[in-house]
Write a protein that holds these residues in place. Structure first.
Motif, PDB file in Angstrom:
ATOM      1  N   PHE A  65      79.354  97.050  90.972  1.00  7.90           N
ATOM      2  CA  PHE A  65      79.602  95.784  91.662  1.00  7.90           C
ATOM      3  C   PHE A  65      79.147  95.815  93.117  1.00  7.90           C
ATOM      4  N   ALA A  66      78.740  96.978  93.606  1.00  9.96           N
ATOM      5  CA  ALA A  66      78.167  97.106  94.948  1.00  9.96           C
ATOM      6  C   ALA A  66      76.643  97.198  94.865  1.00  9.96           C
ATOM      7  N   THR A  67      76.095  96.863  93.696  1.00 13.76           N
ATOM      8  CA  THR A  67      74.649  96.895  93.464  1.00 13.76           C
ATOM      9  C   THR A  67      74.236  95.632  92.714  1.00 13.76           C
ATOM     10  N   ARG A  68      72.954  95.543  92.485  1.00  9.09           N
ATOM     11  CA  ARG A  68      72.442  94.459  91.642  1.00  9.09           C
ATOM     12  C   ARG A  68      71.851  95.006  90.355  1.00  9.09           C
ATOM     13  N   ALA A  69      72.294  96.183  89.964  1.00  8.70           N
ATOM     14  CA  ALA A  69      71.817  96.802  88.725  1.00  8.70           C
ATOM     15  C   ALA A  69      72.126  95.903  87.523  1.00  8.70           C
ATOM     16  N   PRO A  70      71.237  95.866  86.545  1.00  8.90           N
ATOM     17  CA  PRO A  70      71.429  94.973  85.395  1.00  8.90           C
ATOM     18  C   PRO A  70      72.450  95.451  84.363  1.00  8.90           C
ATOM     19  N   THR A  71      72.871  96.688  84.447  1.00 10.48           N
ATOM     20  CA  THR A  71      73.837  97.210  83.458  1.00 10.48           C
ATOM     21  C   THR A  71      75.256  96.873  83.888  1.00 10.48           C
ATOM     22  N   ARG A  72      75.631  95.603  83.717  1.00 12.11           N
ATOM     23  CA  ARG A  72      76.902  95.059  84.189  1.00 12.11           C
ATOM     24  C   ARG A  72      77.792  94.706  83.002  1.00 12.11           C
ATOM     25  N   PRO A  73      79.092  94.761  83.182  1.00 11.46           N
ATOM     26  CA  PRO A  73      79.988  94.383  82.083  1.00 11.46           C
ATOM     27  C   PRO A  73      79.752  92.957  81.577  1.00 11.46           C
ATOM     28  N   SER A  74      79.448  92.037  82.472  1.00 17.84           N
ATOM     29  CA  SER A  74      79.235  90.639  82.063  1.00 17.84           C
ATOM     30  C   SER A  74      77.817  90.390  81.586  1.00 17.84           C
ATOM     31  N   GLY A  75      76.872  91.234  81.991  1.00 14.65           N
ATOM     32  CA  GLY A  75      75.472  91.037  81.629  1.00 14.65           C
ATOM     33  C   GLY A  75      74.832  89.840  82.303  1.00 14.65           C
ATOM     34  N   ILE A  76      75.406  89.399  83.417  1.00 14.35           N
ATOM     35  CA  ILE A  76      74.892  88.211  84.095  1.00 14.35           C
ATOM     36  C   ILE A  76      74.000  88.606  85.270  1.00 14.35           C
ATOM     37  N   GLY A  77      72.826  87.991  85.330  1.00  9.11           N
ATOM     38  CA  GLY A  77      71.892  88.200  86.421  1.00  9.11           C
ATOM     39  C   GLY A  77      71.743  86.940  87.250  1.00  9.11           C
ATOM     40  N   MET A  78      71.313  87.121  88.484  1.00  4.15           N
ATOM     41  CA  MET A  78      71.096  86.001  89.390  1.00  4.15           C
ATOM     42  C   MET A  78      69.866  86.296  90.232  1.00  4.15           C
ATOM     43  N   SER A  79      68.986  85.328  90.341  1.00  5.71           N
ATOM     44  CA  SER A  79      67.774  85.488  91.142  1.00  5.71           C
ATOM     45  C   SER A  79      67.532  84.233  91.958  1.00  5.71           C
ATOM     46  N   LEU A  80      67.163  84.436  93.218  1.00  5.59           N
ATOM     47  CA  LEU A  80      66.762  83.333  94.081  1.00  5.59           C
ATOM     48  C   LEU A  80      65.244  83.261  94.025  1.00  5.59           C
ATOM     49  N   VAL A  81      64.718  82.197  93.420  1.00 11.19           N
ATOM     50  CA  VAL A  81      63.282  82.061  93.194  1.00 11.19           C
ATOM     51  C   VAL A  81      62.744  80.838  93.918  1.00 11.19           C
ATOM     52  N   ARG A  82      61.428  80.813  94.096  1.00  8.26           N
ATOM     53  CA  ARG A  82      60.761  79.677  94.728  1.00  8.26           C
ATOM     54  C   ARG A  82      60.357  78.680  93.645  1.00  8.26           C
ATOM     55  N   LEU A  83      60.832  77.467  93.756  1.00  2.85           N
ATOM     56  CA  LEU A  83      60.525  76.421  92.788  1.00  2.85           C
ATOM     57  C   LEU A  83      59.107  75.905  93.013  1.00  2.85           C
ATOM     58  N   LEU A  84      58.300  75.922  91.962  1.00  2.00           N
ATOM     59  CA  LEU A  84      56.914  75.442  92.058  1.00  2.00           C
ATOM     60  C   LEU A  84      56.751  74.036  91.501  1.00  2.00           C
ATOM     61  N   SER A  85      57.364  73.775  90.338  1.00  2.00           N
ATOM     62  CA  SER A  85      57.232  72.436  89.759  1.00  2.00           C
ATOM     63  C   SER A  85      58.291  72.209  88.687  1.00  2.00           C
ATOM     64  N   VAL A  86      58.568  70.926  88.488  1.00  2.00           N
ATOM     65  CA  VAL A  86      59.444  70.474  87.410  1.00  2.00           C
ATOM     66  C   VAL A  86      58.683  69.396  86.659  1.00  2.00           C
ATOM     67  N   GLU A  87      58.396  69.653  85.390  1.00  3.77           N
ATOM     68  CA  GLU A  87      57.668  68.690  84.562  1.00  3.77           C
ATOM     69  C   GLU A  87      58.355  68.614  83.209  1.00  3.77           C
ATOM     70  N   GLY A  88      59.057  67.513  82.970  1.00  5.98           N
ATOM     71  CA  GLY A  88      59.794  67.380  81.720  1.00  5.98           C
ATOM     72  C   GLY A  88      60.856  68.459  81.622  1.00  5.98           C
ATOM     73  N   ASN A  89      60.778  69.259  80.573  1.00  6.20           N
ATOM     74  CA  ASN A  89      61.751  70.355  80.409  1.00  6.20           C
ATOM     75  C   ASN A  89      61.179  71.705  80.857  1.00  6.20           C
ATOM     76  N   ARG A  90      60.061  71.685  81.565  1.00  5.98           N
ATOM     77  CA  ARG A  90      59.419  72.912  82.051  1.00  5.98           C
ATOM     78  C   ARG A  90      59.589  73.043  83.564  1.00  5.98           C
ATOM     79  N   ILE A  91      60.051  74.203  83.966  1.00  3.66           N
ATOM     80  CA  ILE A  91      60.223  74.500  85.387  1.00  3.66           C
ATOM     81  C   ILE A  91      59.402  75.743  85.688  1.00  3.66           C
ATOM     82  N   ARG A  92      58.465  75.643  86.618  1.00  3.87           N
ATOM     83  CA  ARG A  92      57.669  76.795  87.029  1.00  3.87           C
ATOM     84  C   ARG A  92      58.242  77.321  88.336  1.00  3.87           C
TER      85      ARG A  92
END
Length: 158
Positions: A83-110
């Motif tokens: 819980f002091a890391t961002r390692a993916p081997t977590r009890p909940s298996g939940i990940g979070m990423s802050l990404v740069r949004l490029l486009s939203v077209e219909g149901n597709r998000i780049r």
């Protein structure tokens, strides 16, 4: 404890099919573009999202079947509590990423900033609010100790 069940709202498509070589944070994967295919019943919820430059993606680490409470993170050589890391081997298996949004077209998000595997189930999308999310007084625990082993790509250990 109460059991929680979360249904994915879509799937994240990336060029990474194996754990080794994946950028360890979205910041280090900015040159890679990914695409979200949102389930069509949620498309109405994308209204006004295209006005944001960045979004948080909440997803499931579906290729990790077990968890570890102590890990040696990529950015250190000492065991740390998961819980002091961002390692993916977590009890909940939940990940979070802050990404740069490029486009939203219909149901597709780049987006740019890939640090997840192809086929990761998307659980939620939240916009980045600069005035709310930024904390100028933030302290970063063990990372403040001048970590020397800065890795930007997964070596596949998790």
């Amino acid at each position: 404890m109460q059991q929680v069940s979360i249904q994915p709202i879509g799937v994240i498509n990336t060029s990474f099919t194996e754990k080794s070589g994946v950028p360890i944070q979205a910041k280090y994967g900015d040159e890679f573009v990914g695409e979200i295919l949102l389930e069509t019943q949620y498309v109405e919820g994308l209204k006004d999202l295209d006005g944001f430059s960045h979004i948080h993606l909440i997803y499931h680490f579906n290729q990790h079947s077990d968890y570890q409470l102590q890990v040696v993170p990529y950015m250190d050589d000492q065991p740390r509590g998961v819980f002091a890391t961002r390692a993916p081997t977590r009890p909940s298996g939940i990940g979070m990423s802050l990404v740069r949004l490029l486009s939203v077209e219909g149901n597709r998000i780049r987006f740019a900033g890939v640090d997840m595997l192809d086929g990761s189930p998307l659980l939620d999308i939240k916009p980045y609010y600069r005035d709310i999310d930024e904390r100028t007084d933030a302290v970063c625990g063990w990372l403040e100790q001048g970590v020397e082993r800065q890795r930007t790509r997964s070596d596949g250990r998790f």
